[in-house]
Write an enzyme that holds these catalytic residues in place. Structure first.
Site, PDB file in Angstrom:
ATOM      1  N   GLY A  19      -9.898 -55.310  25.819  1.00  0.00           N
ATOM      2  CA  GLY A  19     -10.052 -56.611  26.604  1.00  0.00           C
ATOM      3  C   GLY A  19      -9.027 -57.126  27.456  1.00  0.00           C
ATOM      4  O   GLY A  19      -9.049 -58.093  28.330  1.00  0.00           O
ATOM      5  N   CYS A  67      -7.319 -61.121  29.599  1.00  0.00           N
ATOM      6  CA  CYS A  67      -8.350 -62.030  29.878  1.00  0.00           C
ATOM      7  C   CYS A  67      -9.321 -62.484  28.575  1.00  0.00           C
ATOM      8  O   CYS A  67      -9.719 -63.487  28.136  1.00  0.00           O
ATOM      9  CB  CYS A  67      -9.268 -61.430  30.773  1.00  0.00           C
ATOM     10  SG  CYS A  67     -10.767 -62.338  31.313  1.00  0.00           S
ATOM     11  N   ALA A 110      -4.831 -73.128  38.064  1.00  0.00           N
ATOM     12  CA  ALA A 110      -6.147 -73.417  37.254  1.00  0.00           C
ATOM     13  C   ALA A 110      -5.485 -73.391  36.048  1.00  0.00           C
ATOM     14  O   ALA A 110      -5.974 -74.357  34.954  1.00  0.00           O
ATOM     15  CB  ALA A 110      -6.581 -72.040  37.354  1.00  0.00           C
ATOM     16  N   GLU A 164       3.848 -81.093  39.833  1.00  0.00           N
ATOM     17  CA  GLU A 164       3.474 -80.316  40.849  1.00  0.00           C
ATOM     18  C   GLU A 164       4.417 -80.403  41.830  1.00  0.00           C
ATOM     19  O   GLU A 164       4.640 -81.235  42.393  1.00  0.00           O
ATOM     20  CB  GLU A 164       2.078 -80.258  41.251  1.00  0.00           C
ATOM     21  CG  GLU A 164       1.672 -79.791  42.505  1.00  0.00           C
ATOM     22  CD  GLU A 164       1.942 -78.169  42.308  1.00  0.00           C
ATOM     23  OE1 GLU A 164       2.425 -77.409  43.151  1.00  0.00           O
ATOM     24  OE2 GLU A 164       1.354 -77.576  41.363  1.00  0.00           O
ATOM     25  N   ALA A 209       3.429 -73.307  33.682  1.00  0.00           N
ATOM     26  CA  ALA A 209       2.349 -72.667  34.220  1.00  0.00           C
ATOM     27  C   ALA A 209       2.486 -72.748  35.644  1.00  0.00           C
ATOM     28  O   ALA A 209       1.659 -73.066  36.634  1.00  0.00           O
ATOM     29  CB  ALA A 209       1.067 -73.443  34.203  1.00  0.00           C
ATOM     30  N   ALA A 212     -10.274 -62.346  37.299  1.00  0.00           N
ATOM     31  CA  ALA A 212     -10.975 -61.288  36.298  1.00  0.00           C
ATOM     32  C   ALA A 212     -11.888 -60.609  37.118  1.00  0.00           C
ATOM     33  O   ALA A 212     -12.170 -59.436  37.296  1.00  0.00           O
ATOM     34  CB  ALA A 212     -11.365 -61.877  35.213  1.00  0.00           C
ATOM     35  N   HIS A 244     -35.554 -80.158  41.343  1.00  0.00           N
ATOM     36  CA  HIS A 244     -35.191 -81.459  40.935  1.00  0.00           C
ATOM     37  C   HIS A 244     -35.818 -81.963  39.573  1.00  0.00           C
ATOM     38  O   HIS A 244     -36.750 -81.591  39.179  1.00  0.00           O
ATOM     39  CB  HIS A 244     -35.851 -82.593  42.023  1.00  0.00           C
ATOM     40  CG  HIS A 244     -35.788 -83.838  41.677  1.00  0.00           C
ATOM     41  ND1 HIS A 244     -34.397 -84.651  41.819  1.00  0.00           N
ATOM     42  CD2 HIS A 244     -36.530 -84.577  41.060  1.00  0.00           C
ATOM     43  CE1 HIS A 244     -34.592 -85.859  41.494  1.00  0.00           C
ATOM     44  NE2 HIS A 244     -35.634 -86.024  40.962  1.00  0.00           N
TER      45      HIS A 244
END
Length: 462
Positions: free
Chosen positions: A37, A40, A181, A201, A266, A316, A441
């Protein structure tokens, strides 16, 4: 030990490729050095969503009074939340093991190295090497957390996404460096768990690849939830000599110091292409990525590459699509090359983000005369009933021909809604066709139709 296909790496690129190869009648083996796997299923997409679901449930409980329900003394057991996430990941990995057996794919555990003459050496856990050969070798070794020179990860005070999923105890303060993300998802998770979170950032907006309106909305939502957001800022250094971390952040106003327990780096990913034999075989790379043609063949016949090792979107579903196209071409089919301009992106913080196609800025830069429509979830009956009124759907059309150029969403559950735009763009659907397709709706998805109506000055509920 001869195969038609050997796939190196069992992430969502590798295992999907192997299954499709088996379906096409090819004798297939897959090599994995850790867990079936890949990242991910074991350390990325799936277990992070389990963490985020726990955070969402805890937030619901904390705001239960808003729904007329009284809950007392709710507490998030951080260890149990992490344990559940690991259990979900383990279950998914076992599911891949089942699929390998079902499709009669030979699983070879160990570290692979490609060789000339279409051969692969695999070193097992005992250090023993075994040679395999195949007519076609597909490299799907994925990527890992990128490390910056001034942010060396020690796994304790400066960590990557993998350690962020399995911390022994909940920190009281965290600095997240990078707001892609991975960064914003962990920022939301830890804040929901009660951690004081600051996001740093370098670019002018968080989630900088998204449409600017989406970035600004997420910044507002984060600030409302108590997450501190610092843009146009960079982490210059982290002092870990004391009990915690002292983070030096360069801003437009000067240098600022933040104290925290943990720094989460990150800042992107690095492809896993070192020490796998590329140089020995003569496979060409550029800027840390493997170069391939439209059907993922490298410059060396019989050797292919898919997924995060390529200079394409590191997602992915992109790796899976690339793998299927690659193997169908090998099997003699005639697949279409992948349209990288129609790849959906999803971010699972709260509110969620999903998008596909051109941003408004990119559409203008490409020379399009555009129509833009926007519908806020504050005007959506379903969003109001669900208690999730933050966000909107934004659509961009070519004014001349009605081509759907882009769709950008931020709000509750919007990652489940973006496929409508992806399929419509694939089918070359126009704005008027979306507008005249009846949407149910009350649903969140009506906002797509309403946004299109806004683009054509026909909006009803705004």
């Amino acid at each position: 030990m001869n195969f038609d296909v050997i796939v190196i790496g069992s992430g969502p690129g590798g295992y999907v490729t192997a299954i499709r190869a088996s379906q096409l009648g090819l004798k297939t083996a897959i090599v994995e050095k850790e867990s079936l796997g890949g990242v991910c299923l074991n350390w990325g997409c799936i277990p992070t969503k389990a963490l985020l679901k726990s955070a969402q449930v805890f937030e619901y409980i904390q705001h239960a009074e808003d729904f007329g329900i009284n809950v007392k003394d709710a507490d998030a057991d951080f260890g149990s939340v992490v344990k559940r996430s690991r259990g979900v990941a383990d279950g998914m990995s076992k599911g891949i093991d089942f699929l390998m057996k079902k499709n009669k794919i030979e699983v070879i555990m160990g570290t692979a190295k490609v060789k000339a003459s279409k051969k692969v050496d695999v070193v097992d856990a005992d250090g023993k090497t075994k040679e395999y050969s195949a007519s076609n070798i597909i490299i799907a070794t994925g990527a890992r957390s990128r490390e910056l020179p001034n942010l060396p990860q020690d796994g304790k005070k400066i960590i990557g996404y993998r350690k962020a999923m399995t911390l022994d105890k909940k920190p009281s303060k965290m600095v997240v460096v990078g707001s892609g993300a991975i960064g914003v998802e962990f920022a939301y998770f830890y804040k929901a768990m009660g951690v004081d979170v600051t996001v740093v950032e370098y670019m002018p907006n968080i989630v900088p690849i998204e449409d600017e309106d989406v970035s600004k909305q997420l910044a507002r939502s984060f600030k409302k939830s108590g997450i501190k957001v610092m843009t146009n800022s960079s982490v210059e250094s982290v002092d870990t000599s004391g009990k915690g971390c002292v983070v030096s952040v360069k801003t437009k106003k000067g240098e600022e110091t933040i104290e925290c327990d943990v720094v989460l780096s990150a800042v992107g990913i690095t492809a896993n292409i070192e020490n796998i034999g590329l140089e020995d075989v003569g496979i060409v790379t550029d800027k840390g990525k493997i170069l391939v043609n439209d059907f993922y063949q490298t410059n060396m016949p019989g050797y292919y590459a898919i997924g995060d090792v390529l200079p394409t979107q590191a997602l992915a579903h992109v790796a899976s699509a690339e793998g299927i196209i690659c193997i169908e071409k090998i099997a003699g089919h005639n697949p279409e090359p992948l349209d990288y301009g129609n790849i959906p992106g999803c971010t699972y913080c709260s509110p969620e983000i999903s998008s596909v196609g051109y941003t408004e800025k990119a559409a203008k830069e490409a020379g399009y005369d555009i129509k833009v429509g926007k519908f806020p979830f504050s005007a959506s009956g379903k969003a109001s009933a669900a208690g999730h009124k933050d966000g909107f759907v934004k659509v961009i059309f070519d004014a001349k021909y009605g081509e759907w150029l882009g769709c950008h969403m931020i709000g509750y559950n919007v990652t489940e809604m973006i496929a409508e735009a992806v399929v419509a763009r694939k089918l070359e659907t126009t704005g008027h066709e979306i507008l005249k397709a009846v949407h149910p709706h009350p649903t969140m998805s009506e906002a797509v139709m309403e946004a299109v109506a806004a683009a054509y000055d026909e909006v009803i509920h705004m």
